[in-house]
Structures are given as structure tokens and as C-alpha cells.
Enzyme design. Structure first.
Site, PDB file in Angstrom:
ATOM      1  CG  HIS A  72      -2.102  -0.877   1.108  1.00  0.00           C
ATOM      2  ND1 HIS A  72      -3.185  -0.801   1.953  1.00  0.00           N
ATOM      3  CD2 HIS A  72      -2.375  -1.866   0.229  1.00  0.00           C
ATOM      4  CE1 HIS A  72      -4.085  -1.693   1.590  1.00  0.00           C
ATOM      5  NE2 HIS A  72      -3.619  -2.361   0.548  1.00  0.00           N
ATOM      6  CE1 TYR A 201      -5.259   3.877   8.891  1.00  0.00           C
ATOM      7  CE2 TYR A 201      -5.769   3.719  11.231  1.00  0.00           C
ATOM      8  CZ  TYR A 201      -5.021   3.327  10.137  1.00  0.00           C
ATOM      9  OH  TYR A 201      -4.034   2.385  10.288  1.00  0.00           O
ATOM     10  N   PRO A 293      -3.860   0.395  18.780  1.00  0.00           N
ATOM     11  CG  PRO A 293      -5.713  -0.906  18.288  1.00  0.00           C
ATOM     12  CD  PRO A 293      -5.025  -0.207  19.412  1.00  0.00           C
ATOM     13  CE  LYS A 297       3.946   3.293  13.157  1.00  0.00           C
ATOM     14  NZ  LYS A 297       4.563   2.838  11.905  1.00  0.00           N
ATOM     15  CE1 TYR A 385      -0.095   2.856   7.676  1.00  0.00           C
ATOM     16  CE2 TYR A 385      -1.225   3.922   9.501  1.00  0.00           C
ATOM     17  CZ  TYR A 385      -1.145   2.914   8.562  1.00  0.00           C
ATOM     18  OH  TYR A 385      -2.129   1.931   8.515  1.00  0.00           O
TER      19      TYR A 385
HETATM   20  C1  PHB Z   1      -5.960  -4.373  11.002  1.00  0.00           C
HETATM   21  O1  PHB Z   1      -5.981  -4.670   9.782  1.00  0.00           O
HETATM   22  O2  PHB Z   1      -6.310  -5.178  11.893  1.00  0.00           O
HETATM   23  C2  PHB Z   1      -5.465  -3.001  11.409  1.00  0.00           C
HETATM   24  C3  PHB Z   1      -4.925  -2.166  10.440  1.00  0.00           C
HETATM   25  C4  PHB Z   1      -4.474  -0.897  10.808  1.00  0.00           C
HETATM   26  C5  PHB Z   1      -4.568  -0.491  12.126  1.00  0.00           C
HETATM   27  C6  PHB Z   1      -5.103  -1.345  13.112  1.00  0.00           C
HETATM   28  C7  PHB Z   1      -5.555  -2.605  12.743  1.00  0.00           C
HETATM   29  O3  PHB Z   1      -4.138   0.760  12.488  1.00  0.00           O
END
Ligand code: PHB
Ligand code: APR
Length: 390
Positions: A72, A201, A293, A297, A385
Site C-alpha cells: 500500500h 481511518y 492499534p 505499530k 506511519y
Molecule cells: C488491522 O488490519 O487489523 C489493522 C490495520 C491498521 C490499524 C489497526 C488494525 O491501524
């Protein structure tokens, strides 16, 4: 029994450390409380920084990752009814992340360890750590009712937040820093195509939402929920309806719903234990720190810890220098705290807090608006990120 490094825990930190040490010619054994299937059943985020991919390549465990992982270049931030793409690759001069479930990373590392004929003791009960403040540390465990003892040079506590290693350290020798967030994440896994090519997000007045994925056919979604919420309150259709309320129209139109194959609620916490070294005991991964999460990280900090630790141990054995192991805690914590800050910041601008009043909602919106309209702000988010340098 004797080895050079006794590793407690067969999660990503312990398994990757074991492979790196093996690559450096350092004997090691892994003691794991659970069985293989239990460890593999854990559903965790799967956003890999390039540094993590590089370490898996270094130990020859990246073939399936490169075949099946999704590279990505960016993420999307949704707020105020619109989505804004953050082109992280452009902002960082080419860096990307790879979407590949942590379960798959763990599976690949377990398979590699088995192929190399390296020892993992599963179902190791009552693991206890001894004399790690001396030059002759020992580890004891019980397997099938028989007590075993391992003499070693070093112990690495890779046994996660609820492990025995950190608990074995005298309270006066360790300092804890913690922030528990007043909400949780309700997550669902479904055999449905992702709603978008990249992660979304979303900051919404009803609460945070995240659209993620494991592959082109398996999706992972989250909605912010209250701490006292329970999975029984969330039949699938209620989850999908709530997710739709927090997404923009285009995403709602594209969303493919389906039965959950996993559903769970996870609390959010920031946690750091300092230092990460106690004589011949080194903590790595979740045993030493936890991040919310939001910034994806957790796994990537576990891998950078074991990068620092494995190179320090290689230096100790090959150059009889203690410089690396003496500097491990400082070096690891420097990167840990930057990831803690980033994860805390991402969480603060994307979630609804109990004290999120009209003013703070406007501030969040202004922060997000600035983020997507300023090259400097976009670059700052992107470089954190994709992963700060080791
Ligand atoms: C996930 O795919 O479980 C996931 C992806 C990004 C995040 C948290 C969880 O920031
Ligand atoms: N004895 C032996 N093994 C133990 C003990 C113990 N007393 N306590 C815990 N363990 C094992 C657990 O069963 C688990 O398999 O240690 C392992 C720790 O693995 P993780 O919790 O996955 O931690 P880590 O390897 O540091 O990986 C961090 O995993 O939990 C996610 O979000 C986290 O992505 C991050 C990553």
C-alpha cells in the site's frame, strides 16, 4: 539443558528473535505457554513497515509475504463526510507498507523454525526466571508434569503484556508509564472484498471506524465502542449498520457485508516499562510496551526491538563487546517512545472521548483538515506511519 539465549514466548518477537539469532550462529530455545494452534488463532493487525519486511527477508521468511502481501502506497482519512487520501509513498520518497496478517507472519516464522530443526517447547507451564542479575541466569519450566531447567547466558522476555518476564523484575527496578483509553475497538473479520483499495481511518461524531483488510477477499473492520460494551450486544447486522453510519456515501455503497468469521472487542492502552534490560534479562515486544492499534505499530515495535537485541547479542558473541547490550534499552526505548507518541496522537485525533465537547470536536476537525492540506503535516504523518528509521 544449556543454551546461549533462552527466549520466553513464541509470538512474533520471540520467533523473529530466534531466527535472527540462529542466522548469527547463536544457540537459542523458545518456551511457549500455549500450543501452536492457540498462538496462530490470535487475530492481530497486519500492517508491516519496510523494516519489518527487511528483517523477515534477512531470515529468509518473506517469500509468501511477497507473494500474498498487499503493498500500500497510502491511506485515507475520512472526516466531515469526505475522504482524503494521504500519498505516503510520495511524501516519503518511495516508502510503503505491506498488508499481511500477523497470524501469517507468525505461521511463516514457526514453519521456518521447524524447517531449521530449532526447538520450541509448546505447553511450557510455570516458566520461571532465575539469577538474571548474575552471569549465570537460568529458566525453569514444567512440561507434561516434569520440571526442566535451562542454563543460559541471556534470557529474552518476549512473552507479551501478560507474560512472566516483566513480572519477575523487582518493582523498585522498573518504571511503568501508562494511559488507558476510555473506549475499545469492536473488530470483525469477514470473507468479503474490502470496501476500498487502501485503509480508511474515519473520525465520526458517533465514533471512530477503520476499514482494513487481510487480502482481496478478506476484510477487517472496526468501530469504536464503550469499555463496558460486550460482543453479545453486537449481532453482525448491528455491526454493519453502525459501520455504515460512520462511513461516507461512496464507501457505504461499495461495502460488501457478510457473516463474521471472528468478532472481538479489544481495549486500548499506551504502556511502556523502563528500562528494557535487567542484567542478563532483556524485554522485547509487548512484554515491554503496548500501543493503541490506531498507528499499527505493535508488531513493528516488536520487530525493531529484536533487531536491536539480536545485533547486540551478535556483537557480544563475535566481538566480545558489551557495548550493544549495554545500549539496548536506550536504543529500543528511543524508537518505542516515538511510536508511542504517534499512536497516541493518531488515537487522539480520530476518536470521540467522553469529554469531546463542541470545541474539541472542532479542534479535531481542524487538525485533520490541516493534516490533509499541508505537505509538512502529511509528510510527518507518512514518515511515522511507514516507520521511522531503525
Ligand atoms: C488491522 O488490519 O487489523 C489493522 C490495520 C491498521 C490499524 C489497526 C488494525 O491501524
Ligand atoms: N510462559 C511462556 N510463554 C508465555 C508466557 C509465559 N509465562 N506468557 C505469555 N507467553 C506467550 C504467549 O502465549 C504469546 O504466544 O508469549 C507470547 C507473546 O506474544 P505476543 O503477545 O504476540 O507479543 P509479541 O511477540 O511481543 O508481539 C507483539 O503481538 O499481541 C500482538 O499487538 C501485539 O502486534 C503486537 C505483537
Amino acid at each position: 539443558m544449556r543454551t546461549q539465549v533462552a527466549i520466553i514466548g513464541a509470538g512474533p518477537a520471540g520467533l523473529l528473535l530466534g531466527q535472527l539469532l540462529h542466522a548469527y550462529g547463536i544457540e537459542n530455545i523458545i518456551l511457549e505457554r500455549k500450543d501452536r494452534d492457540y498462538v496462530l488463532a490470535r487475530i492481530r493487525a497486519g500492517v508491516l513497515e519496510q523494516g519489518t519486511v527487511g528483517l523477515l527477508e534477512e531470515v529468509g521468511v518473506a517469500a509468501r509475504l511477497h507473494r500474498e502481501g498487499l503493498v500500500h502506497d497510502g491511506i485515507e482519512l475520512a472526516f466531515g463526510g469526505a475522504r482524503h487520501r494521504i500519498d505516503m509513498k510520495q511524501a516519503t520518497g518511495g516508502k510503503t507498507v505491506t498488508i499481511y496478517g500477523q497470524t501469517e507472519v507468525t505461521r511463516d516464522l514457526m514453519d521456518a523454525r521447524d524447517r531449521a530443526g530449532l526447538k520450541i517447547v509448546y505447553d511450557a507451564d510455570n516458566v520461571s526466571l532465575h539469577d538474571f542479575d548474575s552471569y549465570k541466569p537460568r529458566v525453569r519450566y514444567v512440561k507434561d508434569g516434569v520440571t526442566h531447567e535451562i542454563a543460559c547466558d541471556f534470557i529474552s522476555g518476549c512473552d507479551g503484556f501478560h507474560g512472566v518476564s516483566r513480572e519477575s523484575i523487582k518493582a523498585e527496578a522498573i518504571k511503568i508509564f501508562e494511559r488507558v483509553y476510555p473506549f475499545g475497538w469492536l473488530g470483525i473479520l469477514s470473507e468479503t472484498p474490502p470496501v476500498s483499495e487502501e485503509l480508511i481511518y474515519a473520525n465520526h461524531e458517533r465514533g471512530f471506524a477503520l476499514c482494513s483488510m487481510r487480502s482481496h477477499t478478506r476484510s477487517r473492520y472496526y468501530v469504536q465502542c464503550t469499555l463496558d460494551d460486550h460482543i453479545d450486544n453486537w449481532p453482525d447486522n448491528k455491526f454493519w449498520d453502525e459501520l455504515k453510519r460512520r462511513l461516507d456515501r461512496e464507501a457505504v455503497d461499495r461495502l460488501v457485508t457478510g457473516p463474521s468469521i471472528e468478532k472481538s472487542i479489544a481495549p486500548l492502552r499506551s504502556f511502556v516499562a523502563e528500562p528494557m534490560r535487567f542484567g542478563r534479562l532483556f524485554l522485547a515486544g509487548d512484554a515491554a510496551h503496548i500501543v493503541p492499534p490506531t498507528g499499527a505499530k505493535g508488531l513493528n515495535l516488536a520487530t525493531s526491538d529484536v533487531h536491536y537485541l539480536s545485533t547486540a547479542l551478535r556483537e557480544f558473541y563475535s566481538e566480545t563487546s558489551s557495548a550493544g547490550i549495554d545500549d539496548y534499552s536506550r536504543r529500543a526505548l528511543t524508537r518505542v517512545w516515538k511510536a508511542e507518541r504517534f499512536s497516541w496522537w493518531m488515537t487522539s485525533i480520530l476518536h470521540r472521548f467522553p469529554d469531546t465537547d463542541a470545541f474539541s470536536a472542532r479542534i479535531q476537525n481542524a487538525e485533520l483538515d490541516y493534516l490533509v492540506s499541508s505537505k509538512a503535516a502529511t509528510t510527518a504523518l507518512s514518515e511515522n506511519y511507514v516507520g521511522l528509521p531503525y
